[in-house]
Motif scaffolding. Structure first.
Motif, PDB file in Angstrom:
ATOM      1  N   GLU A   1      -1.466 -16.825  21.479  1.00 22.85           N
ATOM      2  CA  GLU A   1      -1.598 -18.018  20.649  1.00 22.85           C
ATOM      3  C   GLU A   1      -0.528 -19.042  20.987  1.00 22.85           C
ATOM      4  O   GLU A   1      -0.797 -20.250  21.059  1.00 22.85           O
ATOM      5  N   SER A   2       0.704 -18.584  21.186  1.00 24.56           N
ATOM      6  CA  SER A   2       1.782 -19.505  21.536  1.00 24.56           C
ATOM      7  C   SER A   2       1.509 -20.204  22.862  1.00 24.56           C
ATOM      8  O   SER A   2       1.833 -21.374  23.041  1.00 24.56           O
ATOM      9  N   TRP A   3       0.918 -19.463  23.787  1.00 23.99           N
ATOM     10  CA  TRP A   3       0.627 -20.032  25.102  1.00 23.99           C
ATOM     11  C   TRP A   3      -0.685 -20.819  25.113  1.00 23.99           C
ATOM     12  O   TRP A   3      -1.046 -21.388  26.136  1.00 23.99           O
ATOM     13  N   GLU A   4      -1.424 -20.772  23.983  1.00 19.27           N
ATOM     14  CA  GLU A   4      -2.678 -21.515  23.831  1.00 19.27           C
ATOM     15  C   GLU A   4      -3.683 -21.145  24.913  1.00 19.27           C
ATOM     16  O   GLU A   4      -4.335 -22.006  25.525  1.00 19.27           O
ATOM     17  N   LEU A   5      -3.806 -19.832  25.143  1.00 18.89           N
ATOM     18  CA  LEU A   5      -4.737 -19.329  26.148  1.00 18.89           C
ATOM     19  C   LEU A   5      -6.055 -18.945  25.489  1.00 18.89           C
ATOM     20  O   LEU A   5      -6.076 -18.378  24.398  1.00 18.89           O
ATOM     21  N   THR A   6      -7.120 -19.234  26.177  1.00 13.95           N
ATOM     22  CA  THR A   6      -8.446 -18.819  25.722  1.00 13.95           C
ATOM     23  C   THR A   6      -8.888 -17.598  26.512  1.00 13.95           C
ATOM     24  O   THR A   6      -8.239 -17.197  27.489  1.00 13.95           O
ATOM     25  N   ASN A   7     -10.012 -16.988  26.116  1.00 13.85           N
ATOM     26  CA  ASN A   7     -10.515 -15.816  26.825  1.00 13.85           C
ATOM     27  C   ASN A   7     -10.767 -16.145  28.287  1.00 13.85           C
ATOM     28  O   ASN A   7     -11.252 -17.234  28.630  1.00 13.85           O
ATOM     29  N   GLY A   8     -10.398 -15.198  29.169  1.00 11.74           N
ATOM     30  CA  GLY A   8     -10.625 -15.410  30.589  1.00 11.74           C
ATOM     31  C   GLY A   8      -9.556 -14.739  31.431  1.00 11.74           C
ATOM     32  O   GLY A   8      -8.701 -14.004  30.916  1.00 11.74           O
ATOM     33  N   ASP A   9      -9.629 -14.963  32.745  1.00 13.14           N
ATOM     34  CA  ASP A   9      -8.681 -14.382  33.701  1.00 13.14           C
ATOM     35  C   ASP A   9      -7.702 -15.443  34.191  1.00 13.14           C
ATOM     36  O   ASP A   9      -8.093 -16.567  34.515  1.00 13.14           O
ATOM     37  N   TYR A  10      -6.430 -15.054  34.243  1.00 12.26           N
ATOM     38  CA  TYR A  10      -5.370 -15.951  34.707  1.00 12.26           C
ATOM     39  C   TYR A  10      -4.544 -15.223  35.758  1.00 12.26           C
ATOM     40  O   TYR A  10      -4.134 -14.076  35.555  1.00 12.26           O
ATOM     41  N   GLN A  11      -4.266 -15.895  36.864  1.00 12.56           N
ATOM     42  CA  GLN A  11      -3.502 -15.278  37.929  1.00 12.56           C
ATOM     43  C   GLN A  11      -2.001 -15.375  37.621  1.00 12.56           C
ATOM     44  O   GLN A  11      -1.512 -16.394  37.130  1.00 12.56           O
ATOM     45  N   VAL A  12      -1.285 -14.283  37.927  1.00 15.22           N
ATOM     46  CA  VAL A  12       0.160 -14.267  37.804  1.00 15.22           C
ATOM     47  C   VAL A  12       0.753 -13.807  39.129  1.00 15.22           C
ATOM     48  O   VAL A  12       0.177 -12.962  39.814  1.00 15.22           O
ATOM     49  N   GLU A  13       1.906 -14.369  39.484  1.00 12.00           N
ATOM     50  CA  GLU A  13       2.521 -14.034  40.764  1.00 12.00           C
ATOM     51  C   GLU A  13       4.021 -13.912  40.594  1.00 12.00           C
ATOM     52  O   GLU A  13       4.661 -14.716  39.894  1.00 12.00           O
ATOM     53  N   ASP A  14       4.613 -12.897  41.239  1.00 10.77           N
ATOM     54  CA  ASP A  14       6.051 -12.668  41.186  1.00 10.77           C
ATOM     55  C   ASP A  14       6.795 -13.815  41.864  1.00 10.77           C
ATOM     56  O   ASP A  14       6.410 -14.266  42.948  1.00 10.77           O
ATOM     57  N   GLN A  15       7.882 -14.257  41.225  1.00  6.45           N
ATOM     58  CA  GLN A  15       8.646 -15.380  41.745  1.00  6.45           C
ATOM     59  C   GLN A  15       9.873 -14.973  42.550  1.00  6.45           C
ATOM     60  O   GLN A  15      10.499 -15.823  43.186  1.00  6.45           O
ATOM     61  N   LEU A  16      10.203 -13.679  42.543  1.00  8.12           N
ATOM     62  CA  LEU A  16      11.368 -13.239  43.314  1.00  8.12           C
ATOM     63  C   LEU A  16      11.033 -13.091  44.788  1.00  8.12           C
ATOM     64  O   LEU A  16      11.744 -13.611  45.659  1.00  8.12           O
TER      65      LEU A  16
END
Length: 625
Positions: free
Chosen positions: A578-593
């Motif tokens: 809710e804080s991130w205001e995300l709706t249902n679905g797929d979101y890509q995440v990637e390591d930043q190090l």
């Protein structure tokens, strides 16, 4: 600084294991107010940094073991430190302190080995606040100018300068030969016929002479060598109280016998001979604190230290690290720090305070910018790194300090603490990696590293007075892993092993990410406790939390286990989604190090889930694309 004495504070840390999501107030992305960038402090022991001598003879002289100089901090060296991600460099041991070396031809009196710790001396027994350690200069007569040139070089490459001020005590033989006209030495005008007077700088035992401590267990001030001044005598009549508060005319050898305690207007029975701050003044800014003290009759020691701080600000110093600040009344800090801030509102003021019950007073009333987060976060992380602590204990600490989290500086090494790689700490620099990720990314506070930490220095040298596991601050000594990076003053890491190069690269990646991340000066929420109760294979060796701002959302996962990998579906509670205001679905995440790990955040019915496989001692800073 602890100087052979430890402040014992018993804290009960309760590990919370939650089986249900905690009901939390949702923080919307649009509500986030971004603070300034995170700071990174590089603490360097100035006399050791440029020393390329590898002899490391116990109790060795400056000629035998060598010493670094101000001039060793070339633009190349400073640029390499800056490129690590450093914003501030703390030059430890700059003010002229007592030491065993003959500089009498420059008008400097010799120091008596009976009241000096080690041959190079403690940087926390300052002898002359208006000049710098002569050991650090190529041209002794121009030592102050050489430091001023270093300040300018540091500023030129884009870093700010911090030095020590030690308000609780000075060297037993304090005598400034460099003080400006009109300035009087500590104790110069004291009434030595009384134990205490408000405007005395020291406390006295009027009818007694100081006696050198009784050396035990075969100890001798300079090891096997006998110094000409080593005669178990030091002329001091009447005897002054010792820096750690001992009132004995003959302190114990484990007391801070090389120093004398400064009097801030507190009588021996605890009476305060100065005004106290009005109720509610902790909510006032430094300008109102400054105004409060303008017409007050404050003790002489307050004025002396304020003048010292302003002197160094005029030289270009950008801030101070205050040694054992909790041993000095908080009212003095209101006076001192408000005076500094009136001169330089951006001054960086860092204090050594170990008692958590005092944190808020020293920040709010004393106007400190930052305090060491040792007793809570550092000690807890150290236990986890050593294999007998649980990550469950970290979220409650962050929660307890959330109202002052920005002011609690994080570190894993400093000059008082054991090196991570030392056998008595973790024995392996790799174990510092997950700890550094957590330390550097969990709050908006500054991060500090100690020189050599980034290449795995283990502090194993038997230097003399200093004990192995800590790089000695009392002796002339070389720092082997760091010297391999110095590479005969090329400062290019040319002699580092492959492992040391990879370790430094990790620190460089992590620290540079922290100073450029908007999320790390934004919001925080724990997700560890939720996953501990709801996620299979998620253990007390793993820690996870989220950080976010309007434009950046991070999921941070660290594995403190040095033997086992873990595979699990990391869950993000509804409050985060809710804080991130995300709706249902797929979101890509990637390591930043290292950008080698990618996964998918699946949001369904307001909940989030990410498949994670984390190797031993591995961490991910996952950024939502």
């Amino acid at each position: 600084m602890k100087k052979n004495i430890y402040i014992l504070i018993a804290l009960m840390m309760v590990g919370l294991s939650c089986t249900k999501e905690k009901k939390e107030v949702t923080t919307k992305v649009s509500d986030i107010k971004i603070a300034k960038k995170k700071h990174v402090v590089y603490q360097v022991f100035t006399r050791l940094f440029g020393n390329t001598n590898a002899t490391n003879k116990p109790w060795g002289t400056i000629e035998e073991n060598g010493v670094g100089k101000f001039n060793d901090f070339t633009e190349k060296a400073l640029s390499e430190i800056k490129d690590l991600g450093v914003s501030h460099i703390w030059y430890t041991g700059v003010p002229h302190h007592a030491l065993i070396n003959d500089y009498t031809k420059y008008g400097i009196t010799n120091d008596d080995s009976d009241v000096v710790k080690g041959r190079a001396g403690s940087p926390y027994a300052v002898k002359d606040y208006y000049n710098v350690n002569p050991d650090l200069a190529v041209n002794i007569e121009n030592r102050l100018q050489e430091f001023e040139a270093l300040i300018k070089r540091t500023h030129k490459v884009g870093m700010k300068v911090i030095i020590d001020i030690v308000p609780n005590h000075v060297a037993r033989n304090y005598r400034s030969i460099s003080k400006p006209e009109g300035v009087k030495d500590f104790g110069e005008d004291d009434d030595v016929s009384v134990m205490y007077h408000k405007n005395n700088n020291f406390y006295y035992n009027p009818d007694e002479a100081f006696q050198v401590p009784e050396w035990k267990n075969g100890y001798s001030p300079l090891g096997e060598e006998k110094h000409p001044l080593e005669d178990n005598e030091f002329p001091e009549q009447p005897a002054k109280w010792t820096g750690n508060g001992s009132r004995l005319s003959q302190p114990d050898m484990n007391d801070w016998y090389e120093t004398v305690k400064v009097n801030y207007g507190i009588s021996p029975d605890g009476r305060k001979d100065f005004d106290e701050l009005p109720e509610g003044f902790e909510h006032k800014d430094y300008k109102l604190h400054f105004d409060f003290w303008k017409d007050k009759d404050v003790p002489d020691s307050w004025i002396k230290f304020k003048d010292i701080a302003l002197y160094w600000l005029e030289k270009g110093v950008d801030g101070f690290r205050y040694d054992m600040a909790e041993m000095v009344p908080v009212e003095f800090w209101s006076f001192m720090n408000s005076s500094i801030k009136m001169k330089n509102p951006e001054a960086f003021l860092l204090a050594e305070v170990y008692n958590p019950s005092l944190y808020r007073d020293y920040i709010k009333k004393g106007k400190m910018d930052y305090l060491y987060d040792k007793v809570q976060l550092y000690d807890t992380i150290k236990h986890i790194m050593q294999g007998h602590g649980k990550t469950d204990n970290i979220p409650p600490i962050l929660d307890d300090l959330k109202d002052i989290e920005h002011h609690m500086l994080h570190f894993l090494e400093n000059h008082d603490e054991q090196r991570i790689s030392s056998a008595d700490f973790a024995g392996n620099a790799e174990k510092g990696k997950p700890a550094m990720v957590v330390s550097a990314t969990s709050t908006t506070s500054p991060t500090m590293i100690y020189f050599g930490q980034e290449v795995g220095e283990d502090g194993s040298e038997n230097a003399g007075f200093g004990t192995p596991t800590r790089t000695s601050i009392f002796d002339y000594v070389g720092v082997p892993a760091h010297q391999r990076w110095v590479n005969n003053k090329q400062f290019d890491g040319g002699q580092l092993s492959e492992h040391e190069r990879h370790l430094r690269d990790f620190y460089k990646r992590l620290l540079n990410f922290t100073i450029n991340s908007e999320a790390l000066v934004g919001a925080y929420q724990d997700i560890h406790q939720f996953n501990r109760g709801n996620t299979e294979n998620y253990t007390d060796k793993v820690l996870s939390f989220v950080r976010w701002s309007n434009n950046e959302k991070l999921i941070i996962v660290s594995n403190f286990d040095d033997d086992n990998s873990y595979k699990f579906d990391l869950k993000l509670p509804k409050a985060v989604i809710e804080s991130w205001e995300l709706t249902n679905g797929d979101y890509q995440v990637e390591d930043q190090l290292y950008n080698t790990f990618k996964s998918t955040l699946k949001v369904e019915n307001g909940w989030g889930s990410i498949k994670i496989k984390v190797k031993p001692l591995e961490s991910f800073i996952l950024k939502l694309k």
